[in-house]
Design an enzyme around this catalytic site. Sequence first.
Site, PDB file in Angstrom:
ATOM      1  N   ASP A 195       0.854  -1.187   0.000  1.00  0.00           N
ATOM      2  CA  ASP A 195       0.000   0.000   0.000  1.00  0.00           C
ATOM      3  C   ASP A 195       0.890   1.236   0.000  1.00  0.00           C
ATOM      4  O   ASP A 195       2.124   1.117  -0.068  1.00  0.00           O
ATOM      5  CB  ASP A 195      -0.960  -0.016   1.209  1.00  0.00           C
ATOM      6  CG  ASP A 195      -2.301   0.617   0.865  1.00  0.00           C
ATOM      7  OD1 ASP A 195      -2.305   1.802   0.469  1.00  0.00           O
ATOM      8  OD2 ASP A 195      -3.338  -0.071   0.974  1.00  0.00           O
ATOM      9  N   HIS A 269      -2.905   3.308  -4.499  1.00  0.00           N
ATOM     10  CA  HIS A 269      -2.317   2.816  -3.240  1.00  0.00           C
ATOM     11  C   HIS A 269      -0.912   2.265  -3.489  1.00  0.00           C
ATOM     12  O   HIS A 269      -0.567   1.183  -3.029  1.00  0.00           O
ATOM     13  CB  HIS A 269      -3.217   1.727  -2.632  1.00  0.00           C
ATOM     14  CG  HIS A 269      -4.451   2.297  -1.988  1.00  0.00           C
ATOM     15  ND1 HIS A 269      -4.418   3.025  -0.826  1.00  0.00           N
ATOM     16  CD2 HIS A 269      -5.756   2.247  -2.353  1.00  0.00           C
ATOM     17  CE1 HIS A 269      -5.649   3.395  -0.490  1.00  0.00           C
ATOM     18  NE2 HIS A 269      -6.485   2.945  -1.398  1.00  0.00           N
ATOM     19  N   GLU A 333      -9.913   2.938  -5.092  1.00  0.00           N
ATOM     20  CA  GLU A 333      -9.552   4.317  -4.771  1.00  0.00           C
ATOM     21  C   GLU A 333      -8.404   4.834  -5.644  1.00  0.00           C
ATOM     22  O   GLU A 333      -7.312   5.098  -5.145  1.00  0.00           O
ATOM     23  CB  GLU A 333      -9.175   4.418  -3.285  1.00  0.00           C
ATOM     24  CG  GLU A 333     -10.334   4.032  -2.371  1.00  0.00           C
ATOM     25  CD  GLU A 333     -10.003   4.137  -0.882  1.00  0.00           C
ATOM     26  OE1 GLU A 333     -10.911   4.518  -0.123  1.00  0.00           O
ATOM     27  OE2 GLU A 333      -8.865   3.837  -0.480  1.00  0.00           O
TER      28      GLU A 333
HETATM   29  C1  TNX Z   1     -10.844   1.871   2.179  1.00  0.00           C
HETATM   30  S1  TNX Z   1     -11.566  -0.983   1.455  1.00  0.00           S
HETATM   31  C2  TNX Z   1      -9.771   1.213   1.628  1.00  0.00           C
HETATM   32  C3  TNX Z   1      -8.559   0.999   2.433  1.00  0.00           C
HETATM   33  C4  TNX Z   1      -8.671   1.636   3.787  1.00  0.00           C
HETATM   34  C5  TNX Z   1     -10.060   1.381   4.342  1.00  0.00           C
HETATM   35  C6  TNX Z   1     -10.261   1.878   5.735  1.00  0.00           C
HETATM   36  C7  TNX Z   1     -10.638  -0.555   0.322  1.00  0.00           C
HETATM   37  C8  TNX Z   1     -10.681  -1.373  -0.846  1.00  0.00           C
HETATM   38  N1  TNX Z   1      -9.849   0.558   0.434  1.00  0.00           N
HETATM   39  O1  TNX Z   1      -7.427   1.464   1.733  1.00  0.00           O
HETATM   40  O2  TNX Z   1      -7.705   1.087   4.624  1.00  0.00           O
HETATM   41  O3  TNX Z   1     -11.004   2.009   3.510  1.00  0.00           O
HETATM   42  O4  TNX Z   1     -11.488   1.420   6.265  1.00  0.00           O
END
Ligand code: TNX
Length: 616
Positions: A195, A269, A333
Amino acid sequence: MKKFFLVWMMFLGVNAFAQRDANMGIIPAPVSVKKFKGEFKLNSETIILTDSPNHRAVKYFSDYLRKSGMTNSVTDMSFLDEKHRKVKNVITLSVNHKGEIPLEGYELNVDDGKVTIVGRNAGLFYGVQTLIQLMQFNKNGFTIPCTSVKDHPRFGYRGMHLDVARHFFDVEYVKRYIDVMAYYKLNHFHWHLTDDQGWRIEIKKYPKLTEKGSKRAQTKIGSQSKGDPELYDNTPYEGFYTQEQIKEIVAYAEARFVTVVPEIEMPGHSMAAIAAYPELSCDPSKPYKVGEKWGEYKDVYCPTEETFTMLNNILTEVMDLFPGKYIHIGGDEVPKDAWKASVFCKQLISDRNLKDEEGIQSYFISRMEKYINSNRHSIIGWDEILEGGLAPNATVMSWRGETGGIKAAQMGHDVIMTPGSGGMYFDHVQAKNPQEPLAIGGNAPLSKTYAYNPIPAELAKDQQKYILGVQANLWTEYIATPAKADYMLLPRMLALAEVAWTPLANKNFDNFSTERLPHHLALLDARGYNYRVPVAIGASDTTLTGANFTFELQPSVEGAKVHYTIDGYAPRETDLHVTGPVKVTVPAKKEIEFKTIVITLSGKRSNVTTMKLVNK
Ligand code: TNX
């Protein structure tokens, strides 16, 4: 450690909860359980017979007995004639099921002369787990109540995730995590290895991924909501697994019928990798560093040939290490800023006839999928991989609610449900209460996790088969220690196990939380796990009116005490504890606060509850 375990087991004695419970204390509740009178005595004379001495379940069971101080050896029953197979005081472990047992299923029969488990592949292992749950320690060995259990899982994918990028958890911890998953019949360990804040897997061809990418200069302190101070701990942080360690964990998991699903995040990420190799970004001239705070970073992988070559090479090493079917490539994301600012991406959109930057996201995932498929693996991605069109064989992990999962299933794609809104985010708090430790927010009490049903009502009958199963996620932005990871995991993981395994009709939160869980929490304690101690059974934060009250409270953990006060102070071990019904009288026009706390044998404490008793 072994001694500690035995002393605890003796202290716990007979499982009183299991005696009145129709599920006989078993978590996850089986498909069917019949209770009979009597018990089987497992002692030093008990013979273990099997038709498959090399089965992982057989090895697990004999190791378990050995750790409990027993020396029973295992006999290959193919060497025995009919007559010798019929001796008394035997435990038979068999895979000879003639096809009538469902996948991963088992049948367990216990009478006073013998125990028989017949299982289908992993089913034998699950039968052994159930047997171990039924075993009550005594000074000669164990007793097992007479019973007949028929059992198989509701879903084939029963997953638990761990983020080791935001905070690193060592090999020892990961093994313990896999252990507790296996006790409760979970079978996929989703290992979030990379990440923004750290790259945690050794890649031989690109040593800088760990030399640079596994280290950050400092870490954000406290919560990260708007208006919170921008504070850092000013302490370097690092950690990664060598390929040898990865192999060790994969083998350890395999011995427990747990498949490891590695996640290598892309195209977002990815700050840690970009900090190590800036040429992966759309602007290699910028300075990059491994992430020190949480949330999304705008710099992501650039969809160049150089990037794809490098990612393919990385995945080649990853696929060699993980024999399971799935490679998770993230996909969540992905801010589009860097792509929008890039001349290369503009050209790519026109060359490849992509709609826009969303099109780049699906182009990216499809290219990676092709490479992974050509190497006999399949991809899983977070539900954002639906953006701009889904790659053909992708399995979707639905985390932003169920919408993505529903859409993917309607398109005929496999889905794993893991919605934050369904109590599957174990980084969320377990109670809206200032006594809880710092967490990202949310609210996922045990009851909410337990109530989740992975099959959405929106899906037609023929689409439901695409829901392969369910998973809960443990993101670790706010979880820096094993003790806190355990605290967030347990007992919610036991509720997840029941969501994933137990037929809907057999689920019952009351039975789970009051009749079965207290014993399991005591066992987890004995095995050295931390967990969140639920408040006393019968206690809550509430206001009641009246003059005379009687409270019947039970400890939420077997062997624990419920202490209470009526003087307004927070109760502690020096206060009275519940030994029967507690009577409280409130004088006219007064109010009294009745406060409780559960304190376990090992000293773990629940939140304090306050019942305001008002006599108007
Ligand atoms: C969203 S769940 C993210 C993570 C974070 C999390 C915190 C997901 C696919 N991505 O990068 O750690 O929320 O709840």
